[in-house]
Structure formats: C-alpha cells, structure tokens
Scaffold this motif. Structure first.
Motif, PDB file in Angstrom:
ATOM      1  N   GLN A   1      -1.100  12.427  -8.960  1.00 37.45           N
ATOM      2  CA  GLN A   1      -2.067  13.516  -8.793  1.00 37.45           C
ATOM      3  C   GLN A   1      -1.363  14.869  -8.767  1.00 37.45           C
ATOM      4  O   GLN A   1      -1.870  15.855  -9.307  1.00 37.45           O
ATOM      5  CB  GLN A   1      -2.873  13.285  -7.505  1.00 37.45           C
ATOM      6  CG  GLN A   1      -3.885  12.158  -7.675  1.00 37.45           C
ATOM      7  CD  GLN A   1      -4.381  11.611  -6.335  1.00 37.45           C
ATOM      8  OE1 GLN A   1      -3.774  11.834  -5.294  1.00 37.45           O
ATOM      9  NE2 GLN A   1      -5.477  10.885  -6.380  1.00 37.45           N
TER      10      GLN A   1
ATOM     11  N   LEU B   1       0.242   7.134  -6.424  1.00 39.70           N
ATOM     12  CA  LEU B   1      -0.993   7.863  -6.715  1.00 39.70           C
ATOM     13  C   LEU B   1      -0.860   9.349  -6.380  1.00 39.70           C
ATOM     14  O   LEU B   1      -1.214  10.213  -7.177  1.00 39.70           O
ATOM     15  CB  LEU B   1      -2.152   7.234  -5.942  1.00 39.70           C
ATOM     16  CG  LEU B   1      -3.529   7.821  -6.232  1.00 39.70           C
ATOM     17  CD1 LEU B   1      -3.878   7.643  -7.703  1.00 39.70           C
ATOM     18  CD2 LEU B   1      -4.597   7.168  -5.364  1.00 39.70           C
TER      19      LEU B   1
ATOM     20  N   LEU C   1      -4.715   7.290  -1.288  1.00 43.80           N
ATOM     21  CA  LEU C   1      -5.650   8.347  -0.934  1.00 43.80           C
ATOM     22  C   LEU C   1      -6.323   8.964  -2.154  1.00 43.80           C
ATOM     23  O   LEU C   1      -5.672   9.249  -3.157  1.00 43.80           O
ATOM     24  CB  LEU C   1      -4.894   9.444  -0.191  1.00 43.80           C
ATOM     25  CG  LEU C   1      -4.198   8.965   1.075  1.00 43.80           C
ATOM     26  CD1 LEU C   1      -3.166   9.983   1.511  1.00 43.80           C
ATOM     27  CD2 LEU C   1      -5.198   8.707   2.176  1.00 43.80           C
ATOM     28  N   ASP C   2      -7.610   9.166  -2.017  1.00 46.45           N
ATOM     29  CA  ASP C   2      -8.329   9.880  -3.055  1.00 46.45           C
ATOM     30  C   ASP C   2      -8.039  11.364  -2.885  1.00 46.45           C
ATOM     31  O   ASP C   2      -8.230  11.927  -1.809  1.00 46.45           O
ATOM     32  CB  ASP C   2      -9.826   9.592  -2.915  1.00 46.45           C
ATOM     33  CG  ASP C   2     -10.633  10.436  -3.869  1.00 46.45           C
ATOM     34  OD1 ASP C   2     -10.458  10.257  -5.086  1.00 46.45           O
ATOM     35  OD2 ASP C   2     -11.385  11.311  -3.396  1.00 46.45           O
ATOM     36  N   GLU C   3      -7.582  11.964  -3.968  1.00 47.03           N
ATOM     37  CA  GLU C   3      -7.141  13.351  -3.928  1.00 47.03           C
ATOM     38  C   GLU C   3      -8.230  14.288  -3.399  1.00 47.03           C
ATOM     39  O   GLU C   3      -8.005  15.105  -2.516  1.00 47.03           O
ATOM     40  CB  GLU C   3      -6.756  13.743  -5.355  1.00 47.03           C
ATOM     41  CG  GLU C   3      -6.223  15.132  -5.521  1.00 47.03           C
ATOM     42  CD  GLU C   3      -5.972  15.415  -7.010  1.00 47.03           C
ATOM     43  OE1 GLU C   3      -6.373  14.573  -7.867  1.00 47.03           O
ATOM     44  OE2 GLU C   3      -5.403  16.454  -7.321  1.00 47.03           O
ATOM     45  N   GLY C   4      -9.441  14.112  -3.952  1.00 44.57           N
ATOM     46  CA  GLY C   4     -10.554  14.984  -3.562  1.00 44.57           C
ATOM     47  C   GLY C   4     -10.848  14.887  -2.078  1.00 44.57           C
ATOM     48  O   GLY C   4     -10.935  15.897  -1.372  1.00 44.57           O
ATOM     49  N   SER C   5     -10.963  13.651  -1.562  1.00 42.33           N
ATOM     50  CA  SER C   5     -11.293  13.486  -0.141  1.00 42.33           C
ATOM     51  C   SER C   5     -10.199  14.078   0.728  1.00 42.33           C
ATOM     52  O   SER C   5     -10.472  14.715   1.746  1.00 42.33           O
ATOM     53  CB  SER C   5     -11.425  12.012   0.222  1.00 42.33           C
ATOM     54  OG  SER C   5     -12.135  11.333  -0.758  1.00 42.33           O
TER      55      SER C   5
ATOM     56  N   THR D   1       0.360   4.230  -2.542  1.00 36.60           N
ATOM     57  CA  THR D   1      -0.074   5.544  -2.072  1.00 36.60           C
ATOM     58  C   THR D   1       0.811   6.644  -2.654  1.00 36.60           C
ATOM     59  O   THR D   1       0.328   7.671  -3.134  1.00 36.60           O
ATOM     60  CB  THR D   1       0.010   5.599  -0.540  1.00 36.60           C
ATOM     61  OG1 THR D   1      -0.739   4.524  -0.020  1.00 36.60           O
ATOM     62  CG2 THR D   1      -0.528   6.911  -0.009  1.00 36.60           C
TER      63      THR D   1
ATOM     64  N   ASN E   1       0.805  -1.210   0.000  1.00 41.01           N
ATOM     65  CA  ASN E   1       0.000   0.000   0.000  1.00 41.01           C
ATOM     66  C   ASN E   1       0.838   1.260   0.000  1.00 41.01           C
ATOM     67  O   ASN E   1       0.463   2.271  -0.592  1.00 41.01           O
ATOM     68  CB  ASN E   1      -0.864  -0.008   1.259  1.00 41.01           C
ATOM     69  CG  ASN E   1      -2.306   0.245   0.917  1.00 41.01           C
ATOM     70  OD1 ASN E   1      -2.596   0.916  -0.076  1.00 41.01           O
ATOM     71  ND2 ASN E   1      -3.192  -0.266   1.714  1.00 41.01           N
TER      72      ASN E   1
ATOM     73  N   LEU F   1      -8.942   8.402   6.413  1.00 39.09           N
ATOM     74  CA  LEU F   1      -8.889   8.020   5.008  1.00 39.09           C
ATOM     75  C   LEU F   1      -7.996   6.803   4.796  1.00 39.09           C
ATOM     76  O   LEU F   1      -6.988   6.636   5.466  1.00 39.09           O
ATOM     77  CB  LEU F   1      -8.344   9.200   4.183  1.00 39.09           C
ATOM     78  CG  LEU F   1      -9.104  10.515   4.337  1.00 39.09           C
ATOM     79  CD1 LEU F   1      -8.353  11.643   3.649  1.00 39.09           C
ATOM     80  CD2 LEU F   1     -10.507  10.384   3.772  1.00 39.09           C
ATOM     81  N   THR F   2      -8.393   5.977   3.842  1.00 45.05           N
ATOM     82  CA  THR F   2      -7.638   4.761   3.560  1.00 45.05           C
ATOM     83  C   THR F   2      -6.705   4.984   2.372  1.00 45.05           C
ATOM     84  O   THR F   2      -7.082   5.589   1.382  1.00 45.05           O
ATOM     85  CB  THR F   2      -8.619   3.623   3.235  1.00 45.05           C
ATOM     86  OG1 THR F   2      -9.606   3.597   4.237  1.00 45.05           O
ATOM     87  CG2 THR F   2      -7.907   2.295   3.216  1.00 45.05           C
ATOM     88  N   LYS F   3      -5.470   4.498   2.521  1.00 45.18           N
ATOM     89  CA  LYS F   3      -4.495   4.590   1.442  1.00 45.18           C
ATOM     90  C   LYS F   3      -4.804   3.535   0.386  1.00 45.18           C
ATOM     91  O   LYS F   3      -5.265   2.460   0.759  1.00 45.18           O
ATOM     92  CB  LYS F   3      -3.079   4.341   1.986  1.00 45.18           C
ATOM     93  CG  LYS F   3      -2.550   5.431   2.882  1.00 45.18           C
ATOM     94  CD  LYS F   3      -1.160   5.005   3.332  1.00 45.18           C
ATOM     95  CE  LYS F   3      -0.617   5.909   4.427  1.00 45.18           C
ATOM     96  NZ  LYS F   3       0.619   5.390   5.001  1.00 45.18           N
TER      97      LYS F   3
END
Lengths: 796, 209
Positions: free
Chosen positions: A596, A592, B109-113, A589, A585, B105-107
């Motif tokens: 982004q 990602l 990670l959603d950028e928006g959240s 992480t 993970n 938040l869970t990895k």
C-alpha cells in the motif's frame, strides 16, 4: 449518603465531594519531616485477609515515599475481644509496647477496629489523632468521632449493584443477602440493609444470616429461579469456622442455583457475577492521603470524613456466560474481567509467576493462622504472643511480596529479627542439596562478638540430628548432654567444637520433602526452648520453606519452561493453531502495508526509486518468512523426531509436580506423591513425557475446580515387569459414563474453556512410546488417569 | 511543505517487519511516525504534547496493548488508541472499545480503515486533552478557595439565595456576598451560570445534613 460528624452540633453543610476530590489527588507530595514519625496501623484480625493486604499495600508506599515514617502494625484478633480477660490483656500489651514511644498517628482499619480504638483511646493513645480506613459507617452506628479523627468510609453502593442485577435479570423478584456472624460481617450487613431498604417494593429481600456453612450451602442450592444472591461478607460462620471472603464466596457461588452479586473487588474472580465493587486499594490510598496531611500538621478537624469512592461496575465474563447473562445489558462503563479463555489453560507456564505464588503464600499463611487461633495458649504472655504473631504475620507478608534476589536479603533480615526476639546468638538457614547428601548454610546471622560458624557442614558431622530433621522432626536441646550419649556421639562432638550450647532446629518441608533446616542456637549461655515458641517457629519454618521452594521452582521453572515451550511447538498442533495464524499474519500484514505504501508513493508522483526498491526487498523477505511458517506447520503435522534418553519416571513426575506446586496451593489442592524409588529406567523423550505428566496434572486440577470437599491429587508411579505405570488420581467429580470412552479423543472436552487437546496429546505421545493410556472412576469418587510405558527390550 | 506540523503516529508492535511497514505507510499518508517494539519502550518515551495518536498491537510479549491502555488511563493520559491485532479476539475487542479505543482492526490491515481511524484518533486526542486541561484548571481554581469560600461555592451553585446561604452557614448575608464575590473572582467566572458550569466540571456537590 454523606456522613455528618456528630461531634459538632447543629446542621451544617459538608463539601464532601469537593474535599474528596482534593484528597484523592493522585500524587501526594513527599512528606517534609524533621524526625521520624511513628504511625500505628491497627487491623481487626490476626489473619492476613485479602482486604487487609490490599489496604496495606496501598498505604505503605503512599504514606511513606521517602522512608521517613516508622510504620507499626498490630493484628488485634478482635473476634476474641468478647472475652473480657483477653481484651484487657491486649490493651495492656499495646500500652506497654507503645508507652515509651511518641505516636504521631493511629490508623484503625475496619469498623470493629475503629470501635475498639474509640473505646480505649483515652487509655492507650491519648491525644493522638487518627485516620481510619475501610470502616463501614452508617446511620445505625451513631459513633461519636472525636474532632481529631477523620478517615475514609467504606462505600456502600448496594443500590447500584442491585440495579445492575435487575438489568441483567429483569425477572428477579427476590434477593437473598448472605453474611456471616463476625462483627465485620454483621456491620457490613447492616450497611447493606440500609441501602436495600429503598428497594422493598421491587424485590423481596431476605437475610440468610447466622448459619453454618453447610446449612447455607444447602439453602443456596435450592433458591427459586427468580432470585439472586447478594454476598456481603463471611469471615465466620455460626459454628465458629473461619473463612476469608474469597473462600466463602467461591463455595457459595459454586453451590448456588442462582447468580451471586457482591460489593467488593476482592470477591471478583471467585464466582460472583459482579456488581458495583469497592476497591480496598483505593481505601488505603485515600486514607494514606489524609494521613500524610495530618502528619504534615493539618488539623484532622479540617479534613472531613470522606466517602471511599473508587467503586466501579465490574463483572466476571465467565460468570456471565455461566448464567447466560447478556453483557449488552451491563451498565455503561462496566469493566469486564476474565475474558480470555483461561490463561492457565493456554499458557499455564507463563502464568505460574511470582504473582501467583504471592497469593498462594498469603493464602497459606492465612491457613496457618486460622489453625493456630483455635489452640489454647497458656504459657506465653499476651504481650509476647502479640509481638510474635505480628512478627510472624509481617514476615509472611514480606516474603509474599519479594521475589528474585530480594528474597535473600529478606531472609537474612528475618533471621536477625527472630534471633533478636528469641534472644539467641546465631541463626541460620541451611539448604539440602537435591540429592539430600550435603547441606549448605545459605543465610545466617550472628550476634556481635560471636565467631562465625562454618558455612558448610557435612551430614556425617551431625548424623543423628540430620537423620531426625530429614524425617521431619524438630531437634532441640538445652544442654548437649541431653543428646543420647552413644547414638549422638558424633553430633555432641561437633556441637562442642562449634561452641553451641543449646539449639533448636526446625526442618523445612515442602510436600513431604525436607529441603533444609532453620536453626537457632545459643553460644554464650544455655537456654530452654518453650513449646510455644517452638510451635511458632515451626509455622515460621513453613513460611521459609515455601519461600525457598518458590525460589527453587523459579529457577527450575525457567529451565523446564524452555523445554516445554519446545515440546509445545512440536506436539500441540491444536493449541498452536492460534499462534501459527499469528505468525503467518505478521508477514502478511507487513507485505500488505508495504504494498500500500508503494502504491501511495507511485500515485504521489514523487517516485523515489531507491525507497521503492527497499520496500520491494522487504516484501520479498516477508514473503519468504510466510513460506517458512507454512513449511514449519507442515513439519509439525508429521511426527517430529524423538530425542531419546534414559528417563526415570519417578524423578520426572516429581519434577513436574514441583513446578505446579504453586498453582496447587492456590487451588487449595494437596498433591500427594507416591513415587516408587527404584523404577526400571525407560528409554523415551524426556520433554514429551513431561508434557504428558503435566497435561494429566492440569486435567486433574481442573477436575477438582468445583469440589467443596478435600482436594487431593495423588501422583503415583509403579514399576512392573518390563513396564512402568504412572497414575494421576483426583478427588473431583469423576467422569460421566458416556464420556469415559472418549476422554482421550481430540477436541473432546467437558470444560467450557478447554480445547480438548490435552488428553489427546497425552495419548499420542504415550502411544508413540509404545505405551497405553487408561481412565477410570475411583470407587470413592474422582477419576484416575494413567499410562503404562514399556521398559527394556519392548521399548520402542 | 505542510504549514502546520504533521500529527505524530506512535506505532507499537513487537514484529519488526510490521513496525517498519506501518511506519512507511503512515508516513506516505502525510504523518510523522515513531515505532516501538514493546509497551515498555513506548512508556520510556517522554510524553508528547502535540497532535498525536497510538497504533497499538494487542498481543505482545512483556505487556499487552490492553495493559498499556490501562496504564495510560491510570495515569490520566488521554492518548487515543487504534488497536491492531492478528487474532479475531472478540473479547479483547470489546474490552479495548469499552476502554475508549477509537477502533480495533484485524491484521492484515485495510489501508482505508487504518488511515480513517488514525485521523479520528488524532482528533480525539486533541479534544480529550483540551477537556483535561480545562478540568485541571478548574480544579486548581477550586484548590485556591478557602474552606468557607468552598462552602459558599457549593451552596451558591445549588441555587440558594445569599440569605439562605447565610442562615445555612450561620453568617450574615453581607459576609456571604463578600465570599461570593471572592469565589467568582477566584473561579474566574463572570456569571452565576458560568459558575454552575464550572462546578459541574469540577465535581462540586453539596450535601446538607
């Protein structure tokens, strides 16, 4: 709710909350003092109860951040004060001890102590102000506090606990209140009754007071489903057996057919669901806050008694699950504890830190003191006894607090204090080497003007004494001539050469193995050793032994932990899933987030190519890292290569047993070693075999978690023709008929928080060594898990 | 280019790549960022008074994110926290949220959240610290009261009349008035209503025996 001070006439208003707010201010400014101030802490029991430890640990640093206060502690053993003669002796001893000192403040802890203090203060401490702590005062008691007494009242919020219980279990019709027979038990029960009276219309409250523990356990086992248990305090049962609250409450919670609630943080984690819990630490901190102000010269008069506060809704997640209670119904702001699958089950080795052993040592010393309290003590005066008990208790408490390098300093301090007390010329602590062939004096103390003694003494120089010590016997003599003339001829010579006239030497034993000796010697004049002192020194020896063993296992533990971390990685795929997911993970992480970031940079139109390139490089790196994790995972699923070496299974079992010693003490389990001395050596992977033994021990300890009886874990090794057998025998509940064929299967578990991998790993490792596993129930209860490994030619 | 100083986001995660990438992402979103490899490193940093929040990993060697949350709460620091975790650990999540976390938040990670949570957390920190400052001020005013004034204060806010207060304390109505005026002055209150509100903030409760 609020307490009025009866010493003052007329109705008046107290700004209790306001003052509590001010007193509770988090930082207490350093005390300004010209000379050292003397504060005496009075405790109600001659035992180190968890509550006493919590108070003490909070008071000490808060009262005296600068080291400008001399803090004396007295453990009064008030349970015995009903004996008039004893009461008089205690008073005389205290008066004598403090007659020549100017006391600045007395701090009585708990209600009986406060009552004792008020009764005798004019004789013992006339005119000395007092700040009490953790005393449960309510309308019933009607004490006349003098104007120079203030303190912190133990909060009693049974109403809140009951409300929380009713919210969790709306069908509740009855509450069963449990308290023991000691004065503290009774006093706390009175406070509870006062609180609970308001709920008479909603629940029927019954009191199970004044019973023996066995009767009580029977009673709570059959409570109807619409009841709850409210645990108050249980320091002594009807039969006079002594308990600490955590001990008692865990027995009761285990036996009870319905959930148990309580009022003190010290009960959490011992089987209670929870409640509005009071913190003894807060009691100590607040009392210290008041004490600092009194010492600074504020009149106690101006400091009204404060309500302890510091309560919080706290619950044990495991208990909520056990009883199927909905955490969603907990009062807002509740603190949930014990939420992870037992840390021990997952990461046992990291948990056996000093902290655990601290508690273990405290529990141990409690046990010792209880045992001792039962004996008649005829010869020593009460004063001497009180001083020595205090010394002993303080020493146990000190050792329980220190770790690492501080241990050495504290041991030396202890040797000096005890030697001072006994009036001897030198004292020393000797540690035997692991192979028990040489002895090394690791700590020593000498009175002024005494020649230093040698640091190392070969066993051959005192063979007679060492033989006895290694059998666990105490060696004592008043004159060298008392030693047998021919048998101890060499010893006699050595003692003469060293100038020792009289000596008492206590063996230090850990789990049947003598690891060293504690010796006190007279050099200048001969002296006798009273039986009672010797008995007490033996107790002290146990405290020392445990401290040493703790330090040894800290060192050894480090090494073994490293090994086990390694084996953990290669064999316990199941338990590692979580950690592998985590490893995977992390790079994902990062990838990602980096991607982004690039998108944002590109959109923002201020494209910095150098930065973008750096980010892309990081992405590539992280991607490689993720691929490596996956490759490693594949590697794990194949059997890793063995690292073979010659293994003595008895030695290996002994090593692992030492490592879990701390946890065993904590779980109140006695580990018995029955190790064959001359096993045929076998060829195997040492680290993997350690894991096997460890898993079986953990399995055994877990199996006894709920046993009320004696908890014994026997570790046995037996050699046979071309094979070695290792057995782990527990005294738990045994294996249920249908389970016995499956216990070694992967993911087969009867435990709430186990993964079911422990025994499966045992089997896979043992079978990889060409061995076999077995499990059976013992005729007398409990189960035995065993494995057999081939030696010599058959070994794979 | 911004007029006001950008809010500062503290990132605490034991994984170097994660740290670096998060700092980057947060910076591209217009924040300042500082990264720490452990709870201990973060605690060693001097406290920051400006707008800020904490992005905190849950499981780290040497002290978990939940430990840090407890530690901050114990010292009264109202720094708002966004937890990030590699494990879908429901219990840790419940604990974090009960402890006042802004999000869990869970990895990966959603950028928006993440950015929404950071925005909320910065606002929360600001708000909580204002609240805290107010409380501190009120408490310091209360400390300045003499014990008699404090008694009068506690009774005034229960709605008693001067006369009743006088008889309660065994002093004359006129003396009560004098004390009352001093209380108003020391508490910097201009009306009874305001005084009652301050008492609420400061936790003053009177009890009659």
């Amino acid at each position: 709710m609020f307490l009025s001070r009866r010493a003052r006439p007329g109705g008046r208003v107290l700004l209790v909350a306001l003052l509590a707010l001010l007193c509770g201010a988090p930082s207490s400014p350093a005390l300004e003092v010209k000379q050292r101030r003397i504060v005496v802490l009075l405790y109600p029991e001659a035992r180190l109860l968890p509550e006493i430890l919590a108070v003490e640990e909070a008071i000490r640093p808060a009262l005296d951040p600068e080291g400008a206060v001399s803090l004396y502690t007295e453990y009064l053993d008030l349970a015995r004060v009903s004996d008039r003669h004893y009461e008089r002796e205690v008073i005389d001893a205290l008066r004598e001890k403090y007659a020549s000192r100017k006391i600045d403040l007395i701090m009585p802890v708990a209600f009986p102590t406060l009552r004792f203090f008020l009764k005798h203060r004019s004789e013992l401490f006339p005119g000395v102000p007092a700040v009490f702590c953790a005393a449960s005062l309510d309308a019933v008691t009607g004490l006349e506090l003098g104007s120079d007494i203030t303190g912190v009242r133990l909060p009693s919020e049974w109403g809140a606990t009951l409300e929380a219980a009713l919210a969790l279990q709306p069908g509740t019709r009855r509450a069963v209140v449990i308290a023991g027979t000691s004065e503290i038990d009774q006093n706390l029960q009175a406070a509870a009754a006062h609180d609970l009276a308001r709920y008479r219309d909603r629940v029927e409250v019954t009191y199970l007071a004044g019973r023996s523990i066995s009767r009580l356990l029977d009673d709570v086992a059959t409570l109807p489903k619409d009841s709850i248990v409210l645990f108050v305090s249980f320091l002594r049962d009807q039969a006079g057996r002594l308990f600490t609250d955590p001990e008692a409450v865990s027995l009761i919670a285990r036996a009870s057919s319905v959930p148990v609630y309580s009022w003190s943080e010290t009960h959490l984690g011992h089987g209670i669901v929870g409640g509005r819990l009071a913190s003894f630490e807060t009691q100590g901190t607040r009392a210290a806050g008041l004490a600092v102000r009194v010492l600074r010269g504020e009149p106690p008069d101006a400091l009204p008694v404060v309500d302890g506060g510091g309560t919080a809704y706290m619950f044990d997640e495991r208990q909520l699950r056990r009883w199927g209670l909905d955490a969603g119904r907990l009062p807002p702001g509740s603190i949930l504890r014990y939420q992870e699958a037992s840390l021990w089950a997952l990461y046992g080795w990291n948990v056996v830190g000093a902290g655990v052993l601290v508690v273990a040592l405290a529990a141990l010393s409690t046990g010792l003191l209880i045992e001792r309290a039962g004996r008649r003590q005829a010869e020593l005066s009460v004063g001497e006894r009180l001083r020595f008990e205090t010394l002993l208790a303080e020493q146990a408490a000190t050792f329980s607090r220190v770790s690492g390098t501080d241990v050495d300093r504290e041991i030396e301090r202890a040797l000096r204090r005890i030697a001072d007390f006994l009036g001897v010329d030198w004292s020393s602590l000797t540690e035997y080497s692991e192979d028990s062939r040489t002895a090394r004096v690791t700590h020593r103390w000498m009175a002024e003007g005494i020649d230093p003694q040698p640091v190392a003494l070969g066993f051959e120089e005192v063979p007679w004494s060492v033989t006895r010590l290694r059998r666990g016997e105490t060696v004592r003599f008043t004159r060298i001539e008392e030693l047998p003339e021919s048998e101890a001829a060499v010893d006699r010579q050595t003692y003469r050469r060293l100038g020792i006239k009289s000596q008492v030497a206590i063996p230090l034993t850990v789990e049947g193995v003598v690891i060293g000796a504690l010796a006190f010697s007279a050099v200048l004049t001969e002296r006798t050793w009273q039986d009672e002192f010797v008995q007490r020194l033996q107790l002290l020896g146990e405290v020392f032994a445990n401290t040493l063993s703790r330090r040894r296992s800290e060192l050894e533990g480090q090494r073994l932990r490293q090994d086990l971390a390694h084996i953990g990685r290669v064999s316990t795929v199941g338990e590692l899933t979580a950690s592998l997911a985590h490893e995977l993970n992390q790079p994902l992480t990062a990838i990602l987030a980096n991607a982004q970031a690039i998108r944002r940079i590109l959109v923002s139109d201020r494209g910095d190519l150098v930065e973008v390139r750096a980010i892309v490089e990081d992405i590539v790196e992280d991607d490689k890292r993720a691929a490596e994790v996956i490759a490693r995972l594949r590697g794990l699923l194949k059997k890793g290569p063995f690292e073979r070496s010659i293994v003595d299974m008895s030695e290996l079992v002994g090593q692992v047993a030492r490592l879990v010693a701390g946890d065993a003490i904590l779980r109140n389990v006695v580990i018995q070693l029955e190790l064959a001395p001359d096993l045929p050596p076998m060829n195997g992977d040492r680290v993997q075999l350690q894991q096997v033994v460890l898993n079986l021990i953990l399995n055994g300890l877990d199996a006894m978690r709920d046993s009320a009886g004696t908890r014994t874990l026997v570790l046995r090794t037996v050699g046979g023709p071309a094979r070695v057998e290792v057995e782990v025998r527990d005294s738990g509940a045994g294996i249920e008929g249908t389970d016995i064929d499956h216990v070694f299967d992967a993911f087969y578990t009867t435990k709430a928080e186990g993964l079911g991998m422990g025994l499966a790993i045992v089997r896979s490792i043992v079978e990889a060594h060409g061995g076999r596993v077995g499990a059976r129930n013992n005729p007398a209860g409990g189960a035995t898990f065993s494995f057999t490994l081939p030696t010599g030619e058959d070994a794979q | 280019m911004t007029v006001a100083a950008a809010a500062l986001v503290f990132v605490v995660d034991d994984d170097a790549s994660v740290r670096k990438s998060l700092v980057r992402l947060v910076r591209t979103a217009g924040y300042e960022a500082e990264a720490f490899a452990s709870v201990r490193d973060f605690l060693a940093r001097p406290p920051y008074d400006g707008p800020c929040c904490l992005v905190l990993d849950v499981r780290m060697p040497g002290g978990t994110g939940l430990d840090l949350q407890d530690a901050l709460r114990a010292t009264g620091d109202r720094l708002a926290i966004v937890f990030i975790t590699g494990h879908r650990d429901v219990r840790a999540g419940v604990k974090a949220m009960k402890g006042g976390a802004v999000d869990f938040l869970t990895k990966p990670l959603d950028e928006g959240s993440l950015l929404t949570a950071i925005q909320q957390a910065v606002a929360r920190t600001l708000e909580d610290r204002r609240e805290q400052a107010r409380l501190t001020e009120v408490r310091s005013c209360i400390t300045a009261l003499t014990s008699r004034e404090a008694e009068v204060f506690a009774l005034v806010v229960t709605g008693l009349l001067n006369k009743q207060i006088g008889s309660e304390l065994g002093i004359t109505e006129k003396t009560v008035k004098v004390h009352r005026a001093r209380v108003m002055e020391k508490m910097r209150a201009s009306s009874l209503a305001q005084l009652v509100r301050l008492a609420g903030v400061g936790g003053v409760i009177a009890a009659r025996s």
